[in-house]
Structures are given as structure tokens and as C-alpha cells.
Design an enzyme around this catalytic site. Sequence first.
Site, short mmCIF file in Angstrom:
data_model
loop_
_atom_site.label_atom_id
_atom_site.label_comp_id
_atom_site.label_asym_id
_atom_site.label_seq_id
_atom_site.Cartn_x
_atom_site.Cartn_y
_atom_site.Cartn_z
N HIS B 124 0.98 -1.14 0.06
CA HIS B 124 -0.02 -0.03 0.02
C HIS B 124 0.94 1.17 0.08
O HIS B 124 2.03 1.17 0.57
CB HIS B 124 -0.88 0.10 1.53
CG HIS B 124 -1.78 0.90 1.64
ND1 HIS B 124 -1.77 2.13 2.03
CD2 HIS B 124 -3.08 0.77 1.13
CE1 HIS B 124 -2.75 2.76 2.12
NE2 HIS B 124 -3.64 2.05 1.55
N ASP B 201 3.28 -4.32 7.96
CA ASP B 201 2.06 -3.68 7.85
C ASP B 201 1.04 -4.89 8.07
O ASP B 201 0.75 -5.65 7.02
CB ASP B 201 2.15 -2.87 6.49
CG ASP B 201 0.64 -2.30 6.39
OD1 ASP B 201 -0.09 -2.45 7.20
OD2 ASP B 201 0.44 -1.68 5.21
N GLN B 204 -4.24 -5.30 7.26
CA GLN B 204 -5.50 -6.24 6.30
C GLN B 204 -5.22 -7.68 7.06
O GLN B 204 -6.11 -8.35 6.99
CB GLN B 204 -5.06 -6.49 4.96
CG GLN B 204 -5.09 -4.91 4.15
CD GLN B 204 -6.88 -4.72 4.10
OE1 GLN B 204 -7.45 -5.19 4.57
NE2 GLN B 204 -6.68 -3.22 3.74
N LYS B 227 -10.09 -1.11 10.79
CA LYS B 227 -10.29 -2.23 10.02
C LYS B 227 -10.37 -3.47 10.74
O LYS B 227 -10.53 -4.71 10.53
CB LYS B 227 -9.05 -2.53 8.95
CG LYS B 227 -8.74 -1.41 7.97
CD LYS B 227 -7.90 -1.63 7.11
CE LYS B 227 -7.24 -0.61 6.37
NZ LYS B 227 -7.76 0.06 5.30
N CYS B 365 -4.61 2.50 -3.76
CA CYS B 365 -3.43 2.93 -3.36
C CYS B 365 -2.27 1.97 -3.34
O CYS B 365 -1.44 1.82 -2.39
CB CYS B 365 -3.53 3.28 -1.71
SG CYS B 365 -4.92 4.62 -1.77
#
Lengths: 154, 407
Positions: B124, B201, B204, B227, B365
Site C-alpha cells: 500500500h 504492515d 489487512q 479495519k 493505493c
Amino acid sequence: MSQNITSQSETLQPDNSYFSPLSEKISDAVTTIEQAKNWQDKYRQIMLIGKVLAPLAEAYKVETAQVKGCESQAWLYHHQIESQHFFCADSDSRIVKGLIAILLNATHGKTTTEIANFDLDHYFQQLGLSGQLSPSRTNGLTALANAIKQFAAA
Amino acid sequence: MTIAFEHDAIRAQFPTLAQQLEDQPLCYLDTAATSQKPQSVIDAMNHYYQLDNANVHRAAHQLSARATLNYEKVREQVQGFINSARLDEVIFTHGTTESINIVAYGISQQVNANDIILVDSAAHHANIVPWQQLAKKTGAIIKPIPLNDELSIDHAAFDELLKLSPKLVAFSHVTNALGTVNDVEILVQKAKSAGAITLVDGAQAIAHFDIDVQAIDCDFYVFSGHKMYGPTGVGILYGRFDQLDQLAPMLTGGEMIKTVSFAGTEFGDLPNKLEAGTPAISAVIGLGAAISFINALPKEQVRQHEQSLLTYLQQQLIQLGDIRLYGANKHNCGVVAFNVSSEHHQDVGILLDQQGIAVRCGHHCAMPLMQQLAIKGCCRASIGIYNNKQDIDQFITALRNVKELLL
């Protein structure tokens, strides 16, 4: 976000045939959008209207003519004869191209004053298309309308 | 305490999903952009504003003491949720993007010209642009980590790049655009052997997997509350204490100091040092409620439910025909990326929206990844705990209508 108009002076300008008056088919079709029975008819109609606009040759689909602020790519050119303003535009999205044609139906060939007074929200609301005017960054219609107004005011 | 797996009862906890759009039930398939929130999260935030509202770590009155206690309880909840070794390794931020920026800014004094930083090609923008800014500032060099045919990180190419002795390696646990799952433990282990600092990261992954930062063994792990069924405006930066303690604070000012005088200022200890200013207190409280919500779910059944739903979605799309899938495989997590034939993703998105379907259409993105796939963008349907088979069926019916209009 609107385009940097000064940069367009260095951009290759499409020839005058691109700026000829819009086909009457467009204004007829715009009135039928108001009467569409359901969303399918409405969007089928929008895409058909887009087909009436002459496609821009690839050579004109350049970054300096791009209107930013749209999820799809859209290009806009302006041509002025005295106080009348003419436009040609294209997009790689069929629905956006249709919406541009609807926008040009209200602005193409109009005078500086008429374009300055053009009320985008009211016009799209009349057609039952106000849902397409969300301030979301993915929708370029507001950016396109602003670019048209900027050209006409320059 | 876990509850029996009654899916309808879980879905009923999400008030947004009870509404109609365009005379149809809202079909929310955009959880990867942000998840819906259960009533318990909304209630916890309302309760804070109605009864406990006060600033934290400041006043000497009861209300502030209560707010501070509840705020710090959430830090403990997060520590347990990700299994960090120390409480002061959990930093409250405003989201994943800010968490990565804090690391990229804070580490700049440790980075020299020509140092190599490896970045996941499928990342991202939030995990690309801060490193580019760091490279601009320090003269470091960014190298993208190539992807394999399944569009996850290519291990052989990664091994080659590690021979350059990179300073830092940043990659996604799960990619936001395609839902591909990287083998984080192995990647971190390899990067560490090469002497690199690692940042994962987890934006998600956090709502779908059990995250154990000690098992992953990374230096930094970042994610957002919104999220994982929590509110917007709160995220987490987990950092291994010694790495975290070396970061120069990106934000300075209130409550991150020990002493301030015009002769000079001494910063405070972690976590305060990296939490300048009044935090998003209500969002932190909401995050605590979201963690409680997740912890109360039967993990194994939830995972099976989500996985079988995703498989069903992939199969239905293939059966529909004229659909191009990107990076779809059986290990994916939460996301299906697709286009309808060669139609523009925006046209598909607008027509789905007319039918009450919420999906994301765009470059997600992740422009470098889109360039690699040679597409301008795509549509992305993503699922959460609340989605059911009816959602997928409604989506497929709507997509059939879109095909009829466009093809």
C-alpha cells in the site's frame, strides 16, 4: 483539483472539427434521461450519449490536458471564438464520458456569462443524477465542471 | 469466554447492515477499506463521552483518573491481543499510515547515504511513500521486492536482495489490493539474518489472523483500529523496545517530555515519548471494545466461515464468466480483486452502487502493483465477519446485471 490551464498553451490543440456544434442527438437524449424508468435505462442512455462525442485521437490524450480528481482518465480542451466557448473531451470510462457529454450539452457554445452562471448541482439534480456529484475523490464531474468554468473565465 | 457460532446473531450486532440502499439490503463488501462497527464499540464510545469524558494523564480529578485507567486498560488489551513482551512496546497512533511515518521519520538518524531499504512491490502507498521520503532525506536507496506468479513476495528474489545487506525491510502481512498472504515469519527470519530492521504492515491481517508479534519476531508491526471492527482515528505501532526507544519522536510537545526549559528539553520514557498531544481517547476506548468483541468470537469457526465465503465468492465469479481475477488463490485472505472483461473499473463500480453494492474500485493505493499487473485499476470485493452467503449471491446477481449493460 482542477487542471493547470496555463500548461495547455504548450499542448497540441485538436483541430477545429473537434469543436463543432454538438449533435442534436445529445439534447434529445438528455431529455430522455429524465424519463428513464429504472437505473438500467438511465445508465444505458448515459453511455449512448457518450458515444455521440467524437473520440479524441490518442495524440491528444496527454497529461497536460487531463482533468485530475477523477478515478478514470478524462481529457478536456477548450476553444474560444469571441465570447463563445467550445469544448471537446473524452474519458476512458464510458459512464464518465456520457456524463461529460451531458455537461457539454449545457456549456458547449455558451457565452462567458452563461458558463459563469451555470449551476452544475441544479442541472444534474433536474436529470435525477445528483448521486453522481458526490465530493468523493473518485468522481471527476465536479472537477470537469470547474475546469470548464475556469477555461471560460480565463 | 466464547460464544457458540450463531452467525445471524453476530451479524445482528452491526447496525449499519440493517439498512436498505436503492430498495435493496445494503451489501457491504468493502471491509478492507474499513469494517463496520458492532453496537458494543459504538456504545463504549458513547459511554465514554456521556460519563467519563476527561483528558488522560493530566488532571488530578476523579474523572480524569477514570478516563486514564480505561485508556491504559486498552493498552493492556492490545498487548495481550498481539502478545507483545512489554506494555510500553504498544504505542497509540492515529492509524497505520501514521505508525509507519513515525518509524520512517524516527529512524532517519540511523540511516546513511546508500543504505538499502527493501519495500514490498505489492505494498500500500502508506508502506512505500514514507520510505521514499526517508530516502530523499538521507540518500538511502529504495529497492522493490519482486513478486512471484501468485503475486506474493518472491523468496528467491528476496534472498538475492538480502545479499545487499539492507538496513530495513518493509512488507505487508496481507496485501490490501489482492489479499495475498505473505509468509511473514520466514521473511522476517531471513531479513534478520541479513541484519535488517523489519516492519510488517498488518492493517489487512489483524481482523483475520491471530497475531503474535513475538512469534513473527519483527521489529515493528503496525495496524489500524478501523479495519478490525473498531473506530477510525486510532492505530497501533508495536515496536521491539530497543528499536522503539531509539526512534526520534516525529511529534513533540505535550505529555511526551520529562522536563522542559528554554535551556533544553528532556523527552519522557516510552510509550509517552511517542504519544505527544491529546490522543483520540474515545477511539482508543472503542478499540478496546473491538478487541473484546473479537476475543469473544470462536476463532476457528470464524476463520472457517470467512475462508469458505471467500472460496464461494471466487467460484461464483469464475462461473459468472467474463471476469478477470488478479492474484486469486486458495490462501488469500478477505479480498478478491477482479475486472469485468476489459471494462473500466469505475463503470463497474458506479453500476454496482446503483444496486446497493459497496465495493472499492480503483488503484487501491497500490499503483506500483497495478503497473505490474498492467491495469489502471480493478474492483475489489472484501469480506468481514458479518458477511454471509446472501451477500455474495446479491453481489453476483448485481454483477450479472452489470455485464448485461456493459458487454
